[in-house]
Design a protein around this motif. Structure first.
Motif, PDB file in Angstrom:
ATOM      1  N   GLY A 192       0.801  -1.217   0.000  1.00  0.00           N
ATOM      2  CA  GLY A 192       0.000   0.000   0.000  1.00  0.00           C
ATOM      3  C   GLY A 192       0.833   1.265   0.000  1.00  0.00           C
ATOM      4  O   GLY A 192       2.004   1.269   0.374  1.00  0.00           O
ATOM      5  N   PHE A 193       0.201   2.364  -0.401  1.00  0.00           N
ATOM      6  CA  PHE A 193       0.864   3.673  -0.459  1.00  0.00           C
ATOM      7  C   PHE A 193       0.914   4.319   0.926  1.00  0.00           C
ATOM      8  O   PHE A 193       1.926   4.883   1.328  1.00  0.00           O
ATOM      9  N   ILE A 194      -0.180   4.236   1.685  1.00  0.00           N
ATOM     10  CA  ILE A 194      -0.264   4.912   2.974  1.00  0.00           C
ATOM     11  C   ILE A 194       0.787   4.394   3.949  1.00  0.00           C
ATOM     12  O   ILE A 194       1.425   5.163   4.666  1.00  0.00           O
ATOM     13  N   THR A 195       0.987   3.082   3.965  1.00  0.00           N
ATOM     14  CA  THR A 195       1.938   2.497   4.918  1.00  0.00           C
ATOM     15  C   THR A 195       3.311   2.211   4.314  1.00  0.00           C
ATOM     16  O   THR A 195       4.192   1.707   5.007  1.00  0.00           O
ATOM     17  N   ALA A 196       3.508   2.520   3.043  1.00  0.00           N
ATOM     18  CA  ALA A 196       4.794   2.235   2.392  1.00  0.00           C
ATOM     19  C   ALA A 196       5.928   2.984   3.082  1.00  0.00           C
ATOM     20  O   ALA A 196       5.771   4.138   3.484  1.00  0.00           O
ATOM     21  N   PRO A 197       7.088   2.351   3.232  1.00  0.00           N
ATOM     22  CA  PRO A 197       8.234   3.059   3.811  1.00  0.00           C
ATOM     23  C   PRO A 197       8.670   4.191   2.897  1.00  0.00           C
ATOM     24  O   PRO A 197       8.445   4.149   1.687  1.00  0.00           O
ATOM     25  N   TYR A 198       9.263   5.195   3.491  1.00  0.00           N
ATOM     26  CA  TYR A 198       9.733   6.331   2.707  1.00  0.00           C
ATOM     27  C   TYR A 198      10.839   5.859   1.766  1.00  0.00           C
ATOM     28  O   TYR A 198      11.820   5.261   2.174  1.00  0.00           O
ATOM     29  N   GLY A 199      10.640   6.111   0.470  1.00  0.00           N
ATOM     30  CA  GLY A 199      11.611   5.665  -0.524  1.00  0.00           C
ATOM     31  C   GLY A 199      11.108   5.954  -1.921  1.00  0.00           C
ATOM     32  O   GLY A 199      10.154   6.711  -2.119  1.00  0.00           O
ATOM     33  N   ASP A 200      11.733   5.325  -2.910  1.00  0.00           N
ATOM     34  CA  ASP A 200      11.414   5.609  -4.311  1.00  0.00           C
ATOM     35  C   ASP A 200       9.953   5.314  -4.650  1.00  0.00           C
ATOM     36  O   ASP A 200       9.296   6.104  -5.332  1.00  0.00           O
ATOM     37  N   TYR A 201       9.455   4.175  -4.182  1.00  0.00           N
ATOM     38  CA  TYR A 201       8.075   3.804  -4.511  1.00  0.00           C
ATOM     39  C   TYR A 201       7.094   4.808  -3.917  1.00  0.00           C
ATOM     40  O   TYR A 201       6.193   5.291  -4.615  1.00  0.00           O
ATOM     41  N   TRP A 202       7.270   5.150  -2.639  1.00  0.00           N
ATOM     42  CA  TRP A 202       6.348   6.094  -1.998  1.00  0.00           C
ATOM     43  C   TRP A 202       6.414   7.453  -2.684  1.00  0.00           C
ATOM     44  O   TRP A 202       5.373   8.075  -2.952  1.00  0.00           O
ATOM     45  N   ARG A 203       7.612   7.941  -2.980  1.00  0.00           N
ATOM     46  CA  ARG A 203       7.752   9.255  -3.619  1.00  0.00           C
ATOM     47  C   ARG A 203       7.094   9.260  -5.000  1.00  0.00           C
ATOM     48  O   ARG A 203       6.443  10.238  -5.392  1.00  0.00           O
ATOM     49  N   PHE A 204       7.256   8.163  -5.740  1.00  0.00           N
ATOM     50  CA  PHE A 204       6.668   8.075  -7.073  1.00  0.00           C
ATOM     51  C   PHE A 204       5.144   8.115  -6.995  1.00  0.00           C
ATOM     52  O   PHE A 204       4.490   8.842  -7.743  1.00  0.00           O
ATOM     53  N   MET A 205       4.552   7.348  -6.097  1.00  0.00           N
ATOM     54  CA  MET A 205       3.096   7.308  -5.965  1.00  0.00           C
ATOM     55  C   MET A 205       2.547   8.635  -5.440  1.00  0.00           C
ATOM     56  O   MET A 205       1.468   9.073  -5.840  1.00  0.00           O
TER      57      MET A 205
END
Length: 510
Positions: free
Chosen positions: A124-137
């Motif tokens: 998920g986006f809400i609980t994703a760790p801070y990183g490339d995937y979260w920043r992209f979403m």
């Protein structure tokens, strides 16, 4: 006389028995194997019990338990919740340390103890760790859905759904002795606004037994389940033993969501190319999913998990916030009348209010802000410390879970005069704008992990509340609406808001 114990009580008793064993085991494990660390100057901690720590001080209304703790012991506390540790933040000055000064250090969220057991795991986006995937979403969310230009582009969708809501309430009002479930209708609206904006389809029908009720129950069940699962970490190294109690329910909820999202996903794939030039967010994500050279590689699970997050974050919370606002207006007839007079002075009685009218309705905006101050959609927001840091001279260890009590911050008597009273006028004072910047008003959190949909929430809330005041009078059973809040992770009303609408202005015959 025989004493009977039903299945739920049996599970509850057994769960606490296992909890006690796990906590004792965890404590022994730490004492035997845990190596002493350098002395840390931790924040103050209330008196605790052996093994369970401060668990006995918590109730299902977590925000209220935290509020009572901070009122008695201070705005920055270090809590021992069984095997887990939690930093409790309960004032604007302390919140600014998390949301601003050390925003990067607190830019991750803690995961549920059993997150990896659910259908979408930790995708998920809400609980994703801070990183490339979260920043992209996050970037995708802002540039394709929630930015200023994108909200202007989708304004027509929201207006059509608003007109649909008003027409439905008028129909109820013209039927003799019809009682309207205000929360249910608002839930249909937010369901459809979210679904149409992100997937170009309506998710909620008009029949009471249809998809709308299913969506409403699904979101409600998700919040209730999350409130139960989030306590898994108190079990320490044996935390997964507790999952079996809620495993069947958790997997069932996940499966029902998956069926809905998979259906929409397939419809988009089959209709690929039919909406060229008018793509929605799901179309864009499908292109990224199929693009082997994409900036960030995402999977089908990522797409569905992302939409699940948007759906939960954008429906129940906004509907509940609007329900609280209407309830406060009904309990304060003078404020209700003042909102109506403002609307009529700006618009007259010729057409339905629109989003473009909102900047000219300052008292309406003050009413919405005051309701959000008293009843924030997510009364407690969470973070996790990614790297050790210091707050006001106290050491915060890495991996510490953080709970920021927005409810307490916005009812702090040091920041707000008569904080428990509904006074929209407080937001008409020019200096209040400056105070908002000082983290006294944080209904959607702040910083990197603040809610990216706050502008959308304000747009929907202001317009819907304006329409409900502009077009209807409301009869309630009794002198006042019951304002008792419920338990759980969101601030829901214990009693549903049931009213008899009376048409005051019909915009369809004006």
């Amino acid at each position: 006389m025989a004493i009977t114990v039903d299945k739920d009580q049996y599970y509850l008793i057994f769960f606490f028995f296992i909890l006690l064993i796990c906590l004792i085991s965890s404590k022994l494990y730490q004492q035997i194997f845990h190596k002493p660390t350098t002395h840390l100057n931790l924040p103050p901690s209330p008196p605790a019990l052996p093994i369970i720590g401060h668990l006995h001080l918590l109730t299902p209304a977590l925000y209220n338990s935290f509020f009572n703790l901070s009122s008695k012991y201070g705005p920055l506390l270090y809590l021992h919740l069984g095997a887990a540790r939690c930093l409790l933040v309960s004032s604007a000055s302390m919140a600014s340390e998390v949301f601003k000064t050390h925003d990067l250090a607190f830019s991750s969220r803690p995961l549920f103890a059993f997150a990896d057991k659910l259908l979408y795991g930790t995708s998920g986006f809400i609980t994703a760790p801070y990183g490339d995937y979260w920043r992209f979403m996050k970037k995708l969310c802002v540039t394709e859905l929630l930015g200023v230009k994108q909200l202007e582009r989708s304004r027509t969708i929201r207006h059509k759904e608003l007109r649909r809501l008003v027409a439905k309430v008028i129909e109820k009002a013209t039927s003799k002795d019809q009682v309207l479930d205000v929360g249910g209708e608002l839930m249909r609206l937010t369901n459809n606004v979210t679904c149409r904006m992100v997937m170009s389809t309506r998710c909620s029908g008009d029949d009471d037994d249809g998809e709308a009720e299913k969506c409403k129950e699904l979101v409600k069940e998700s919040f209730e389940l999350a409130a139960k699962l989030c306590f898994g970490d108190v079990l320490g190294p044996l935390k997964k033993l507790g999952f079996w109690i809620y495993e069947k329910q958790a997997l069932n909820v996940s499966k029902r969501y998956d069926e809905l999202l998979e259906k929409v996903l397939k419809e988009h794939e089959e209709g690929d190319g039919e909406r060229e030039g008018d793509e929605d967010l799901m179309d864009i994500l499908l292109k990224v999913y199929k693009d082997k050279k994409a900036e960030v590689k995402i999977t089908r699970i990522h797409i569905k998990a992302f939409f699940l997050d948007l759906f939960i974050a954008g429906t129940d919370t906004t509907a509940e916030a609007m329900q609280w606002t209407i309830a406060e207006l009904l309990n304060h007839p003078h404020a209700f009348k003042k909102v109506r007079q403002e609307i009529e002075s700006v618009i007259g009685r010729t057409r339905l209010v629109e989003e473009t009218d909102i900047p000219s309705l300052p008292y309406l905006q003050a009413v919405v802000k005051e309701a959000l101050r008293l009843y924030p959609p997510g009364p407690v927001t969470t973070r996790e410390c990614r790297q050790k840091c210091r707050i006001k001279g106290f050491d915060i260890p890495e991996k510490t879970a953080v709970a920021i009590n927005l409810y307490a911050i916005m009812r702090d008597p040091d920041a707000w005069e008569n904080p428990d009273e509904f006074r929209p006028e407080r937001f008409l004072i020019p200096s209040r704008d400056q105070e908002q910047k000082l983290f006294n008003f944080v209904p959607f959190g702040r910083g990197r992990r603040g809610c990216p949909g706050s502008m959308l929430a304000f747009a929907v809330m202001n317009t819907v509340i304006a329409a409900m005041v502009q077009c209807f009078d409301w009869n309630v059973n009794g002198d006042k609406v019951d304002m008792q809040p419920g338990s759980g992770m969101s601030m829901s009303m214990v009693q549903p808001l049931l009213c008899q609408p009376v048409v005051y202005f019909n915009p369809f015959v004006a």
